[in-house]
Design a protein around this motif. Structure first.
Motif, PDB file in Angstrom:
ATOM      1  N   ALA A 187       0.850  -1.196   0.000  1.00 34.93           N
ATOM      2  CA  ALA A 187       0.000   0.000   0.000  1.00 34.93           C
ATOM      3  C   ALA A 187       0.884   1.245   0.000  1.00 34.93           C
ATOM      4  CB  ALA A 187      -0.900  -0.009   1.220  1.00 34.93           C
ATOM      5  N   LEU A 188       0.549   2.192  -0.871  1.00 34.29           N
ATOM      6  CA  LEU A 188       1.296   3.443  -0.998  1.00 34.29           C
ATOM      7  C   LEU A 188       0.316   4.599  -1.123  1.00 34.29           C
ATOM      8  CD1 LEU A 188       3.743   2.110  -3.714  1.00 34.29           C
ATOM      9  CD2 LEU A 188       4.374   2.557  -1.358  1.00 34.29           C
ATOM     10  N   HIS A 189       0.824   5.792  -0.879  1.00 33.88           N
ATOM     11  CA  HIS A 189       0.017   7.005  -1.036  1.00 33.88           C
ATOM     12  C   HIS A 189       0.792   7.982  -1.911  1.00 33.88           C
ATOM     13  CE1 HIS A 189      -2.678   5.671   2.126  1.00 33.88           C
ATOM     14  NE2 HIS A 189      -1.599   5.297   2.777  1.00 33.88           N
ATOM     15  N   LEU A 190       0.042   8.803  -2.640  1.00 30.83           N
ATOM     16  CA  LEU A 190       0.687   9.852  -3.419  1.00 30.83           C
ATOM     17  C   LEU A 190      -0.295  10.992  -3.622  1.00 30.83           C
ATOM     18  CD1 LEU A 190      -0.198   9.972  -6.774  1.00 30.83           C
ATOM     19  CD2 LEU A 190       0.679   7.668  -6.559  1.00 30.83           C
ATOM     20  N   GLU A 240      -8.197   4.153  -3.092  1.00 26.99           N
ATOM     21  CA  GLU A 240      -8.982   5.312  -2.672  1.00 26.99           C
ATOM     22  C   GLU A 240      -8.525   6.515  -3.469  1.00 26.99           C
ATOM     23  OE1 GLU A 240      -9.860   7.242   1.553  1.00 26.99           O
ATOM     24  OE2 GLU A 240      -9.525   5.081   1.634  1.00 26.99           O
ATOM     25  N   GLU A 241      -9.463   7.367  -3.793  1.00 24.48           N
ATOM     26  CA  GLU A 241      -9.170   8.563  -4.585  1.00 24.48           C
ATOM     27  C   GLU A 241      -9.950   9.707  -3.960  1.00 24.48           C
ATOM     28  OE1 GLU A 241      -9.987   9.815  -9.251  1.00 24.48           O
ATOM     29  OE2 GLU A 241      -9.992   7.714  -8.691  1.00 24.48           O
ATOM     30  N   SER A 242      -9.254  10.745  -3.460  1.00 22.41           N
ATOM     31  CA  SER A 242      -9.990  11.879  -2.917  1.00 22.41           C
ATOM     32  C   SER A 242      -9.462  13.176  -3.510  1.00 22.41           C
ATOM     33  CB  SER A 242      -9.978  11.907  -1.391  1.00 22.41           C
ATOM     34  OG  SER A 242      -8.808  11.367  -0.877  1.00 22.41           O
ATOM     35  N   SER A 299      -4.656   6.503  -2.732  1.00 20.98           N
ATOM     36  CA  SER A 299      -4.113   5.342  -2.015  1.00 20.98           C
ATOM     37  C   SER A 299      -4.058   4.245  -3.053  1.00 20.98           C
ATOM     38  CB  SER A 299      -5.026   4.919  -0.876  1.00 20.98           C
ATOM     39  OG  SER A 299      -5.057   5.937   0.096  1.00 20.98           O
ATOM     40  N   ILE A 300      -2.860   3.700  -3.274  1.00 17.26           N
ATOM     41  CA  ILE A 300      -2.675   2.714  -4.336  1.00 17.26           C
ATOM     42  C   ILE A 300      -2.019   1.466  -3.767  1.00 17.26           C
ATOM     43  CG2 ILE A 300      -2.493   4.497  -6.120  1.00 17.26           C
ATOM     44  CD1 ILE A 300       0.587   3.927  -6.089  1.00 17.26           C
ATOM     45  N   ALA A 301      -1.993   0.406  -4.581  1.00 16.53           N
ATOM     46  CA  ALA A 301      -1.289  -0.823  -4.211  1.00 16.53           C
ATOM     47  C   ALA A 301      -0.607  -1.373  -5.452  1.00 16.53           C
ATOM     48  CB  ALA A 301      -2.273  -1.837  -3.645  1.00 16.53           C
ATOM     49  N   VAL A 302       0.696  -1.633  -5.337  1.00 15.63           N
ATOM     50  CA  VAL A 302       1.471  -2.226  -6.435  1.00 15.63           C
ATOM     51  C   VAL A 302       2.346  -3.333  -5.871  1.00 15.63           C
ATOM     52  CG1 VAL A 302       1.535  -0.164  -7.909  1.00 15.63           C
ATOM     53  CG2 VAL A 302       3.326  -0.512  -6.226  1.00 15.63           C
ATOM     54  N   SER A 303       2.817  -4.213  -6.753  1.00 15.28           N
ATOM     55  CA  SER A 303       3.695  -5.284  -6.276  1.00 15.28           C
ATOM     56  C   SER A 303       5.012  -4.662  -5.816  1.00 15.28           C
ATOM     57  CB  SER A 303       3.925  -6.328  -7.361  1.00 15.28           C
ATOM     58  OG  SER A 303       4.707  -5.781  -8.386  1.00 15.28           O
ATOM     59  N   PRO A 304       5.634  -5.225  -4.770  1.00 13.86           N
ATOM     60  CA  PRO A 304       6.851  -4.629  -4.189  1.00 13.86           C
ATOM     61  C   PRO A 304       7.965  -4.398  -5.220  1.00 13.86           C
ATOM     62  CG  PRO A 304       6.068  -6.437  -2.815  1.00 13.86           C
ATOM     63  CD  PRO A 304       5.219  -6.425  -4.049  1.00 13.86           C
ATOM     64  N   GLU A 305       8.078  -5.317  -6.205  1.00 16.57           N
ATOM     65  CA  GLU A 305       9.146  -5.192  -7.205  1.00 16.57           C
ATOM     66  C   GLU A 305       8.967  -3.963  -8.102  1.00 16.57           C
ATOM     67  OE1 GLU A 305       6.979  -8.386  -7.723  1.00 16.57           O
ATOM     68  OE2 GLU A 305       7.823  -8.505  -5.702  1.00 16.57           O
ATOM     69  N   GLN A 306       7.754  -3.429  -8.168  1.00 13.36           N
ATOM     70  CA  GLN A 306       7.493  -2.335  -9.107  1.00 13.36           C
ATOM     71  C   GLN A 306       7.502  -0.949  -8.474  1.00 13.36           C
ATOM     72  OE1 GLN A 306       3.867  -4.069 -10.742  1.00 13.36           O
ATOM     73  NE2 GLN A 306       4.965  -4.374 -12.648  1.00 13.36           N
TER      74      GLN A 306
END
Length: 197
Positions: A129-132, A155-157, A166-173
């Motif tokens: 999980a990451l945020h930007l 999540e998108e606000s 709020s996003i989720a990507v594979s750790p390698e990416q």
């Protein structure tokens, strides 16, 4: 490895004069599961029984059938086949012959099992999980980059200054995505790890 469904699937069968239609679909939120159930339930049917599983969250309903004879067997079918992020709805039109509690559990669980067995599976990738934060003008490009990496927007606000994601990507990416987002935004978009996880 857990799986989800590539897309919706359906199974129709008749058991001792009762008609059963089993519908299953991939979901990413509890609200999506409830929406699927509401949109596909048939109010003219005798029962609309369902279950969904999303990570550690799950729910099920017997919709008037004897307790534990419909919702739990459907949920058990989802779990026994290592599915996650899936909703299953079994619609029954009563045909005049009682199935008994064992027969009901076999009919609901069996329908869910058969429907999921014939469905096309998609392996669930472990994601972090990451945020930007990005500007409105960068949002479309950010979404394209995420889609290229099979990333998810959780999540998108919208704020006065832009968009918080709020996003989720594979750790390698993570590193590749950070570089691409820095290129899009001249270094302004920074990925932040989820501190709650």
């Amino acid at each position: 490895m857990p799986f989800t469904l590539v897309g919706p699937c359906e199974l129709r069968e008749e058991i001792r004069k009762s008609r059963f239609i089993t519908l299953a679909a991939p979901i990413s939120t509890p609200a999506e599961a409830q929406a699927f159930i509401e949109q596909n339930s048939d109010l003219n049917a005798t029962h609309n029984c369902w279950a969904w599983k999303l990570g550690d969250q799950y729910r099920s309903s017997d919709d008037g059938e004897p307790g534990g004879t419909a919702g739990r067997p459907i949920l058990a079918a989802i779990e026994s086949q290592d599915f996650d992020q899936v909703v299953v709805l079994v619609i029954r039109w009563y045909g005049g012959i009682q199935l008994g509690t064992g027969g009901l559990a076999r009919a609901y669980g069996g329908g869910a099992n058969k429907c999921l067995q014939q469905a096309e599976r998609l392996p669930l990738i472990h994601r972090v999980a990451l945020h930007l934060d990005c500007s409105f003008s960068e949002l479309a490009l950010v979404k394209v980059r995420l889609a290229d990496m099979s990333g998810l927007i959780q999540e998108e606000s919208f704020t006065a200054n832009g968009v918080e994601l709020s996003i989720a990507v594979s750790p390698e990416q993570v590193d590749t995505l950070q570089k691409q987002l820095a290129d899009i935004s001249r270094g302004r978009i920074v990925l932040r790890r989820d501190t709650h996880a």
